[in-house]
Scaffold this active site. Structure first.
Site, short mmCIF file in Angstrom:
data_model
loop_
_atom_site.label_atom_id
_atom_site.label_comp_id
_atom_site.label_asym_id
_atom_site.label_seq_id
_atom_site.Cartn_x
_atom_site.Cartn_y
_atom_site.Cartn_z
N SER A 230 0.82 -1.20 0.00
CA SER A 230 0.00 0.00 0.00
C SER A 230 0.86 1.26 0.00
O SER A 230 0.50 2.25 -0.63
CB SER A 230 -0.96 0.00 1.20
OG SER A 230 -0.26 -0.17 2.41
N GLU A 231 2.00 1.23 0.70
CA GLU A 231 2.94 2.35 0.63
C GLU A 231 4.38 1.86 0.70
O GLU A 231 4.68 0.87 1.38
CB GLU A 231 2.73 3.37 1.76
CG GLU A 231 1.73 4.45 1.45
CD GLU A 231 0.31 4.01 1.71
OE1 GLU A 231 -0.62 4.64 1.15
OE2 GLU A 231 0.13 3.05 2.46
N THR A 232 5.23 2.58 -0.02
CA THR A 232 6.68 2.45 0.12
C THR A 232 7.20 3.79 0.62
O THR A 232 6.87 4.84 0.07
CB THR A 232 7.35 2.08 -1.20
OG1 THR A 232 6.86 0.80 -1.63
CG2 THR A 232 8.86 2.01 -1.05
N HIS B 181 1.36 4.36 8.69
CA HIS B 181 2.10 3.11 8.86
C HIS B 181 3.46 3.18 8.19
O HIS B 181 4.42 2.56 8.66
CB HIS B 181 1.27 1.91 8.36
CG HIS B 181 1.36 1.62 6.91
ND1 HIS B 181 0.70 2.36 5.95
CD2 HIS B 181 2.04 0.66 6.23
CE1 HIS B 181 0.94 1.85 4.75
NE2 HIS B 181 1.76 0.82 4.90
#
Length: 294
Positions: free
Chosen positions: A45-47, A81
């Site tokens: 979902s995120e880097t 996160h």
């Protein structure tokens, strides 16, 4: 070029739970298109990309860093996160000795400190305002179907729509259970179609908790963001900058325990502060360490 990369499960102390983020430690800034390609390759979902502010900085000793977050589709302005995962890498793997880490981001300065086995993020509150349900009725329908809705709010700062499911109707049949929230399976294409005007970039569905249950969660939530290429985000720190403000007013509480009930699940400790900020605390565990070769 070799870039150290970590995968960290955030808002949990168990592997394969919480929300996984990739964290890259950069010796030099990259072109935006390279950030985006790496994020697409990681396909989480995120880097998160941590870079030094000065060439003399060291990841183990510096107190300030630049931080950016990319989904597989685009850059975003706030990611909880990815921030807690970044701090975990610096504190746990680079043995950073500072009491507080400061990250310069598109949402201003964010701060993270350790508190026992938890990481505490100091984030801005993003207070929502009343939203006319009729203006987003198709989006509500696509998200929750026929479940009764008690409140709808919108946060312009980070383009999030909040839908609160009913918990106060006279008939028990009109109250929504945690199981009903967990059973939702909104179609990403339907959400994109219903929210095609660009106003909403992420959709929160939330439900009041049961104070008699154990653990006594104050509220539950789920977060859907197909506009960012993320059908469902497992545990979303940014949504809790909105949820904390909303539920603090509804419950009359400054400290709350929240649970995001995706299939992976994650727990967040929230503390509303007087300076229009909110502390969001959780744990994190590393599941992968490696090197990206470009």
């Amino acid at each position: 070029m070799e870039i150290p990369v970590f995968t960290v499960d955030a808002f949990t102390n168990q592997v394969f739970k919480g929300n996984p983020a990739a964290v890259c430690l950069l010796q030099n800034e990259l072109q935006d298109q390279v950030y985006q390609k790496i994020a697409a390759e990681m396909n989480l979902s995120e880097t998160a990309f941590i870079s030094r502010l000065n060439v003399t900085d060291d990841f183990g000793s510096a107190a300030r860093f630049r931080l950016r977050w990319f989904t597989p589709k685009n850059e975003i302005v706030l990611c909880g996160h990815g921030t807690i995962a970044s701090a975990a890498v610096l504190f746990y793997h680079k043995k950073n000795h500072n009491a507080v880490l400061t990250f310069e981001t598109l949402s201003g300065e964010l701060y993270v400190k350790m508190d026992g086995d938890a990481l505490v993020m100091d984030f801005p509150q993003n207070k929502p305002t009343m939203q006319d349900p009729n203006e987003v009725k198709d989006l509500i329908k696509a998200a929750v179907g026929e479940l009764p809705v008690q409140d709808v709010q919108y946060c312009r700062a980070i383009s999030k729509l909040l839908i609160r499911l009913s918990d106060s109707c006279d008939s028990p049949l009109s109250r929504v259970s945690r199981a009903a929230l967990m059973s939702l399976q909104p179609d990403p294409a339907s959400l994109l179609h219903a929210g095609s005007d660009g106003k909403v970039k992420s959709l929160i569905v939330t439900l009041k908790g049961d104070p008699a249950a154990q653990p006594a969660y104050d509220f539950f939530s789920r977060n859907f963001a197909p506009w960012h290429g993320v059908p469902e985000d497992p545990v979303t720190g940014s949504s809790h900058t909105v949820l904390a403000s909303y539920w603090a007013a509804e419950l009359g509480k400054q400290k709350m325990l929240a649970y995001q009930c995706s299939s992976r699940g994650g727990e967040l400790h929230l503390h509303i502060k007087d300076n229009n900020r909110v502390d969001i605390a959780g744990r994190a565990v590393t599941v992968l360490k490696g090197v990206l070769t470009l």
